[in-house]
Every structure is written in structure tokens, then in C-alpha cells.
Motif scaffolding. Structure first.
Motif, PDB file in Angstrom:
ATOM      1  N   GLN A  53       5.504  -1.502   0.048  1.00 59.54           N
ATOM      2  CA  GLN A  53       4.538  -2.068   0.585  1.00 59.54           C
ATOM      3  C   GLN A  53       5.283  -3.335  -0.831  1.00 59.54           C
ATOM      4  OE1 GLN A  53       1.071   0.388  -0.324  1.00 59.54           O
ATOM      5  NE2 GLN A  53      -0.194  -0.747   1.096  1.00 59.54           N
ATOM      6  N   GLY A  54       5.620  -3.483  -1.873  1.00 62.78           N
ATOM      7  CA  GLY A  54       5.808  -4.618  -2.641  1.00 62.78           C
ATOM      8  C   GLY A  54       4.676  -4.571  -3.587  1.00 62.78           C
ATOM      9  N   VAL A  55       4.568  -5.202  -4.722  1.00 60.37           N
ATOM     10  CA  VAL A  55       3.951  -4.831  -5.679  1.00 60.37           C
ATOM     11  C   VAL A  55       3.298  -5.594  -5.311  1.00 60.37           C
ATOM     12  CG1 VAL A  55       3.695  -5.435  -8.526  1.00 60.37           C
ATOM     13  CG2 VAL A  55       5.876  -4.400  -7.129  1.00 60.37           C
ATOM     14  N   GLY A  56       3.288  -6.786  -4.309  1.00 58.51           N
ATOM     15  CA  GLY A  56       1.547  -8.039  -4.026  1.00 58.51           C
ATOM     16  C   GLY A  56       0.549  -6.548  -3.697  1.00 58.51           C
ATOM     17  N   ALA A  57       1.219  -5.449  -3.527  1.00 55.14           N
ATOM     18  CA  ALA A  57      -0.129  -4.700  -3.065  1.00 55.14           C
ATOM     19  C   ALA A  57      -0.933  -4.165  -3.299  1.00 55.14           C
ATOM     20  CB  ALA A  57       0.292  -3.051  -2.069  1.00 55.14           C
ATOM     21  N   VAL A  58      -0.392  -4.123  -4.724  1.00 65.89           N
ATOM     22  CA  VAL A  58      -1.375  -3.906  -5.718  1.00 65.89           C
ATOM     23  C   VAL A  58      -3.243  -5.320  -5.757  1.00 65.89           C
ATOM     24  CG1 VAL A  58      -0.123  -3.119  -6.876  1.00 65.89           C
ATOM     25  CG2 VAL A  58      -0.527  -4.985  -8.194  1.00 65.89           C
ATOM     26  N   ARG A  59      -2.696  -5.660  -5.398  1.00 66.25           N
ATOM     27  CA  ARG A  59      -4.394  -6.635  -5.204  1.00 66.25           C
ATOM     28  C   ARG A  59      -5.132  -6.308  -4.309  1.00 66.25           C
ATOM     29  NH1 ARG A  59      -0.448 -11.281  -4.588  1.00 66.25           N
ATOM     30  NH2 ARG A  59      -0.443 -11.046  -2.718  1.00 66.25           N
ATOM     31  N   THR A  60      -6.904  -6.055  -5.023  1.00 61.08           N
ATOM     32  CA  THR A  60      -7.433  -6.050  -4.944  1.00 61.08           C
ATOM     33  C   THR A  60      -8.922  -6.227  -4.443  1.00 61.08           C
ATOM     34  OG1 THR A  60      -9.248  -3.293  -4.250  1.00 61.08           O
ATOM     35  CG2 THR A  60      -8.353  -4.605  -6.825  1.00 61.08           C
TER      36      THR A  60
ATOM     37  N   ALA B 172      -2.800   3.643   0.665  1.00 67.25           N
ATOM     38  CA  ALA B 172      -3.439   4.938  -0.876  1.00 67.25           C
ATOM     39  C   ALA B 172      -2.463   4.436  -1.412  1.00 67.25           C
ATOM     40  CB  ALA B 172      -2.641   6.140  -0.025  1.00 67.25           C
ATOM     41  N   GLY B 173      -1.712   3.693  -1.855  1.00 62.50           N
ATOM     42  CA  GLY B 173      -0.545   3.163  -2.989  1.00 62.50           C
ATOM     43  C   GLY B 173      -1.169   1.944  -3.905  1.00 62.50           C
ATOM     44  N   THR B 174      -2.117   1.203  -3.419  1.00 66.15           N
ATOM     45  CA  THR B 174      -2.928   0.585  -4.189  1.00 66.15           C
ATOM     46  C   THR B 174      -4.165   1.164  -4.793  1.00 66.15           C
ATOM     47  OG1 THR B 174      -3.018  -0.773  -2.632  1.00 66.15           O
ATOM     48  CG2 THR B 174      -4.881  -1.071  -4.683  1.00 66.15           C
ATOM     49  N   THR B 175      -4.901   2.551  -4.345  1.00 64.75           N
ATOM     50  CA  THR B 175      -5.685   3.123  -4.747  1.00 64.75           C
ATOM     51  C   THR B 175      -5.330   4.173  -6.451  1.00 64.75           C
ATOM     52  OG1 THR B 175      -6.852   3.725  -2.490  1.00 64.75           O
ATOM     53  CG2 THR B 175      -7.705   5.482  -4.673  1.00 64.75           C
ATOM     54  N   VAL B 176      -4.182   4.530  -5.820  1.00 69.02           N
ATOM     55  CA  VAL B 176      -3.185   5.548  -6.758  1.00 69.02           C
ATOM     56  C   VAL B 176      -2.821   4.573  -8.031  1.00 69.02           C
ATOM     57  CG1 VAL B 176      -0.671   6.832  -7.137  1.00 69.02           C
ATOM     58  CG2 VAL B 176      -2.236   6.897  -4.979  1.00 69.02           C
TER      59      VAL B 176
ATOM     60  N   TRP C 242      -4.646   1.541  -8.944  1.00 67.82           N
ATOM     61  CA  TRP C 242      -5.701   1.627  -9.836  1.00 67.82           C
ATOM     62  C   TRP C 242      -6.425   2.323 -10.998  1.00 67.82           C
ATOM     63  CZ3 TRP C 242      -6.598  -3.304 -11.685  1.00 67.82           C
ATOM     64  CH2 TRP C 242      -6.218  -4.039 -11.334  1.00 67.82           C
ATOM     65  N   PHE C 243      -6.418   3.840 -10.334  1.00 67.45           N
ATOM     66  CA  PHE C 243      -5.901   4.536 -10.541  1.00 67.45           C
ATOM     67  C   PHE C 243      -5.587   4.898 -11.861  1.00 67.45           C
ATOM     68  CE2 PHE C 243      -6.330   9.629 -10.956  1.00 67.45           C
ATOM     69  CZ  PHE C 243      -6.794   9.716 -12.202  1.00 67.45           C
ATOM     70  N   SER C 244      -4.083   4.755 -11.929  1.00 66.47           N
ATOM     71  CA  SER C 244      -3.350   4.913 -12.875  1.00 66.47           C
ATOM     72  C   SER C 244      -3.507   3.659 -13.922  1.00 66.47           C
ATOM     73  CB  SER C 244      -2.152   5.114 -12.416  1.00 66.47           C
ATOM     74  OG  SER C 244      -2.064   6.288 -11.422  1.00 66.47           O
ATOM     75  N   LEU C 245      -3.631   2.743 -13.847  1.00 68.72           N
ATOM     76  CA  LEU C 245      -3.586   2.079 -14.998  1.00 68.72           C
ATOM     77  C   LEU C 245      -5.715   1.386 -15.315  1.00 68.72           C
ATOM     78  CD1 LEU C 245      -2.726  -0.659 -15.952  1.00 68.72           C
ATOM     79  CD2 LEU C 245      -3.723  -1.928 -13.815  1.00 68.72           C
ATOM     80  N   LEU C 246      -6.340   2.006 -14.230  1.00 69.76           N
ATOM     81  CA  LEU C 246      -7.775   2.209 -15.292  1.00 69.76           C
ATOM     82  C   LEU C 246      -8.271   3.408 -15.748  1.00 69.76           C
ATOM     83  CD1 LEU C 246      -9.911   0.148 -11.708  1.00 69.76           C
ATOM     84  CD2 LEU C 246      -8.633  -0.832 -14.094  1.00 69.76           C
ATOM     85  N   SER C 247      -7.722   3.860 -15.750  1.00 67.43           N
ATOM     86  CA  SER C 247      -7.691   5.238 -16.533  1.00 67.43           C
ATOM     87  C   SER C 247      -7.220   5.470 -18.148  1.00 67.43           C
ATOM     88  CB  SER C 247      -7.366   6.379 -16.262  1.00 67.43           C
ATOM     89  OG  SER C 247      -6.088   6.534 -15.638  1.00 67.43           O
ATOM     90  N   LEU C 248      -6.452   4.374 -18.303  1.00 69.84           N
ATOM     91  CA  LEU C 248      -5.559   4.425 -19.369  1.00 69.84           C
ATOM     92  C   LEU C 248      -6.221   3.537 -20.776  1.00 69.84           C
ATOM     93  CD1 LEU C 248      -1.366   2.912 -18.132  1.00 69.84           C
ATOM     94  CD2 LEU C 248      -2.538   5.554 -19.451  1.00 69.84           C
ATOM     95  N   PRO C 249      -6.794   2.835 -20.383  1.00 66.88           N
ATOM     96  CA  PRO C 249      -7.325   2.372 -21.780  1.00 66.88           C
ATOM     97  C   PRO C 249      -8.719   3.372 -21.926  1.00 66.88           C
ATOM     98  CG  PRO C 249      -7.123   0.707 -20.735  1.00 66.88           C
ATOM     99  CD  PRO C 249      -7.065   1.590 -19.159  1.00 66.88           C
ATOM    100  N   PRO C 250      -9.397   3.315 -21.946  1.00 65.25           N
ATOM    101  CA  PRO C 250     -10.556   5.079 -21.948  1.00 65.25           C
ATOM    102  C   PRO C 250      -9.459   5.997 -23.242  1.00 65.25           C
ATOM    103  CG  PRO C 250     -10.257   5.078 -20.274  1.00 65.25           C
ATOM    104  CD  PRO C 250      -9.565   3.752 -19.928  1.00 65.25           C
ATOM    105  N   LEU C 251      -8.210   6.429 -21.533  1.00 64.82           N
ATOM    106  CA  LEU C 251      -7.731   7.788 -22.707  1.00 64.82           C
ATOM    107  C   LEU C 251      -6.842   6.834 -23.602  1.00 64.82           C
ATOM    108  CD1 LEU C 251      -5.874   8.934 -18.898  1.00 64.82           C
ATOM    109  CD2 LEU C 251      -8.071  10.018 -20.075  1.00 64.82           C
ATOM    110  N   GLY C 252      -6.429   6.014 -23.614  1.00 69.89           N
ATOM    111  CA  GLY C 252      -5.701   5.791 -24.967  1.00 69.89           C
ATOM    112  C   GLY C 252      -6.741   5.463 -26.464  1.00 69.89           C
ATOM    113  N   ILE C 253      -7.759   5.302 -25.728  1.00 66.77           N
ATOM    114  CA  ILE C 253      -8.462   5.119 -26.649  1.00 66.77           C
ATOM    115  C   ILE C 253      -9.055   6.563 -27.323  1.00 66.77           C
ATOM    116  CG2 ILE C 253     -11.080   4.419 -27.639  1.00 66.77           C
ATOM    117  CD1 ILE C 253     -10.674   2.687 -25.876  1.00 66.77           C
ATOM    118  N   VAL C 254      -8.865   7.342 -26.679  1.00 65.28           N
ATOM    119  CA  VAL C 254      -9.318   8.985 -27.269  1.00 65.28           C
ATOM    120  C   VAL C 254      -8.248   9.510 -27.906  1.00 65.28           C
ATOM    121  CG1 VAL C 254     -10.360  11.676 -25.765  1.00 65.28           C
ATOM    122  CG2 VAL C 254     -11.421   9.446 -25.125  1.00 65.28           C
TER     123      VAL C 254
END
Length: 307
Positions: free
Chosen positions: A63-70, A182-186, A188-200
């Protein structure tokens, strides 16, 4: 026209089988790396960190990286929160239970999805599906044998909690999927989960030998590949045809359990697993039939309107 359509379905089924192999391999590695001293937060962090480049590459080629826009960041945050809880329960069940038993309990996802669909989404659910739900839970009782002491009760509860949360996620994804790919959802889940997981992760980070580090990275790469293959499979094969492929994971779990840990499924698992699988297949077939009837009804209404 039939040959190309058949080829597309076969491609989708092959992708689904490959995805299940990847995810079953990831599950075995999760259990293996825990035995080598890695903590659960470490495993979860590397699962998401190493998968993110794969997701970005997949988007760039498609889709292109622009597909991450939400425009629905709130929905992605909710999905991430539930997804992290689900990952804790899923990995926890793999650590607490033998691979085959943890995999068998994961087959209860369609059962919980049916219950949630009826209660939350008010989906029509007839007596055949409710019967399948009851039969499926009967299979769970056979596998777990509560009170017998052969099966860790905490592990069983964690495994069922994992299946319940995955069913919740499936409903959230159904709602998000109305506007997001589906690509956009995957992504954002990967990206948004990294900050809390990184802190822990900072509180659990520890030195490991080279093999353990390799396994941690492999968990992310193989898990991410499996997740993308699951998404790609649904481009070619309908859900009703793809879902039965998921039960092949029990074969891989049995093989890995014997190969890596010298553990063989109990006789109760061999009896209960087909019951749970049969329940899930019945639910999937009823859902497929319901969707076909709804499609025919909608087509009939459209034809009448045109007349």
C-alpha cells in the motif's frame, strides 16, 4: 474463470498454513527462551521490536508507507491495550503449560467470539451455535480435568483468559477494519506497544548468551512473518476456508513439545482436542452460512430496487 479462482484459494490456504507454522514455531521459542532465563517482558519487547521493520517493509511494498495515516488513533490505542494483555496471557500460558495443551486451549477463541458476538454485537445466534459452544467447553473440561491435579489450574485459567482476550481483539479488529486496512492496524499495534513494553523492559533487562539473544530476535522476526502471512492469506481465501487450517498448529505444538521438551500430550488432550476443534469448525461453518444468506438477501433487495 474457475481455475484462477481455485488457484487464489489454494494460495491463501498455503499462506495460512505457513502462518500457522510460523506462529507455532514462535510459541515453541517463547517457551524455550523462558527456560534459558529470559523474562516475559523481555520476550514481549523483542517480539514487537523486531516485527516492526517487517511490517514497514510489507507496507512499503504494498500500500505504501502513507497507509499508516489514521484518523482513529483512539481505536488503535484500545486495541493495543487489549492486545498487550492478550500477549501476556498467551505467552504466560505457553510458559505455564505444555505446548500441546496451551495450543488446545487457544482453540476456544471461536467459542468466546460467539458469546461476545451475541452479547456485545447482538449478532443472531441460534441453538446450533450455542450447542457448539457448550460442547466446546465440554472438551475444555476433558482436557483440563479440573480437580484431578494432572493439569495446572492456573495455567488453564491463563490459557482461557488468552482465548477470551483474543476473541475481544477479533471484535475490535472487526470494528476497526471498517475504515482501516489490516496493514495499518498491525503497524499501529506494533508501534504503540513499544513505549510501554520498553519501559517495563528496562526493569527486566539482563545479559544473555548469544543463543538466547538469537532466539529473542527470532521470536520477533518469525512472529511478525506469521502475522503478515495471516493477513495476506485472507486476500486470497475466504475466512471460512482459511480458519480450519489453524488447527494444524496442534501438530506442530505436539512435534515441538516432544522435540524440545520431551513432553507428549496426555490422553485427555487427545480426546478433548477433537471436541474443541469440532466445536470451532461448526461455529465457523454456521458463520459462513449466515454470511452467505445475508449476502443473498442483500442482493435480492438490490435487484428489487433496480426493478
Amino acid at each position: 474463470m474457475n481455475a484462477p479462482a481455485t488457484d487464489r484459494v489454494l494460495k491463501g490456504l498455503a499462506l495460512r498454513l505457513f502462518a500457522i507454522l510460523c506462529l507455532a514455531t514462535m510459541s515453541a521459542l517463547v517457551k524455550l527462551v523462558e527456560a534459558r532465563g529470559a523474562a516475559l517482558p523481555e520476550t514481549m519487547f523483542f517480539r514487537q521490536l523486531c516485527a516492526l521493520p517487517l511490517v514497514l517493509g510489507w507496507l512499503a511494498l504494498g500500500q505504501g508507507v502513507g497507509a499508516v495515516r489514521t484518523q482513529r488513533i483512539g481505536a488503535h490505542l484500545l486495541r493495543t491495550g487489549v492486545g498487550l494483555l492478550g500477549m501476556v496471557a498467551t505467552f504466560g500460558a505457553l510458559i505455564l503449560l505444555p505446548l500441546a495443551e496451551a495450543t488446545t486451549l487457544s482453540f476456544t477463541v471461536p467459542i468466546f467470539a460467539t458469546i461476545l458476538g451475541a452479547l456485545v454485537l447482538k449478532e443472531p445466534t441460534g441453538w446450533p451455535r450455542w450447542t457448539a459452544v457448550l460442547v466446546g467447553f465440554g472438551g475444555v473440561l476433558i482436557v483440563a480435568q479440573p480437580g484431578s491435579g494432572h493439569f495446572p489450574l492456573v495455567g488453564a485459567l491463563v490459557g482461557l483468559t488468552s482465548a477470551f482476550l483474543i476473541a475481544v481483539i477479533s471484535i475490535l479488529l472487526r470494528q476497526i477494519g471498517r475504515t482501516e486496512s489490516a496493514g495499518t492496524t498491525v503497524f499501529w499495534f506494533s508501534l504503540l506497544s513499544l513505549p510501554p513494553l520498553g519501559i517495563v523492559y528496562l526493569f527486566f533487562a539482563q545479559p544473555h548468551d548469544s543463543l538466547t539473544w538469537t532466539i529473542l530476535v527470532a521470536i520477533g522476526l518469525i512472529g511478525g512473518t506469521g502475522q503478515l502471512a495471516l493477513t495476506g492469506a485472507l486476500r486470497y481465501a475466504p475466512v471460512s476456508a482459511a480458519v480450519p487450517m489453524d488447527y494444524s498448529s496442534l501438530l506442530w505444538a505436539t512435534l515441538y513439545g516432544w522435540l524440545f521438551f520431551g513432553v507428549w500430550p496426555t490422553s485427555y488432550t487427545w480426546i478433548g482436542a477433537p471436541i474443541i476443534i469440532g466445536s470451532g469448525l461448526t461455529i465457523a461453518w454456521r458463520e459462513h452460512r449466515r454470511q452467505r444468506l445475508a449476502s443473498r438477501s442483500a442482493a435480492s433487495v438490490t435487484q428489487r430496487a433496480e426493478l
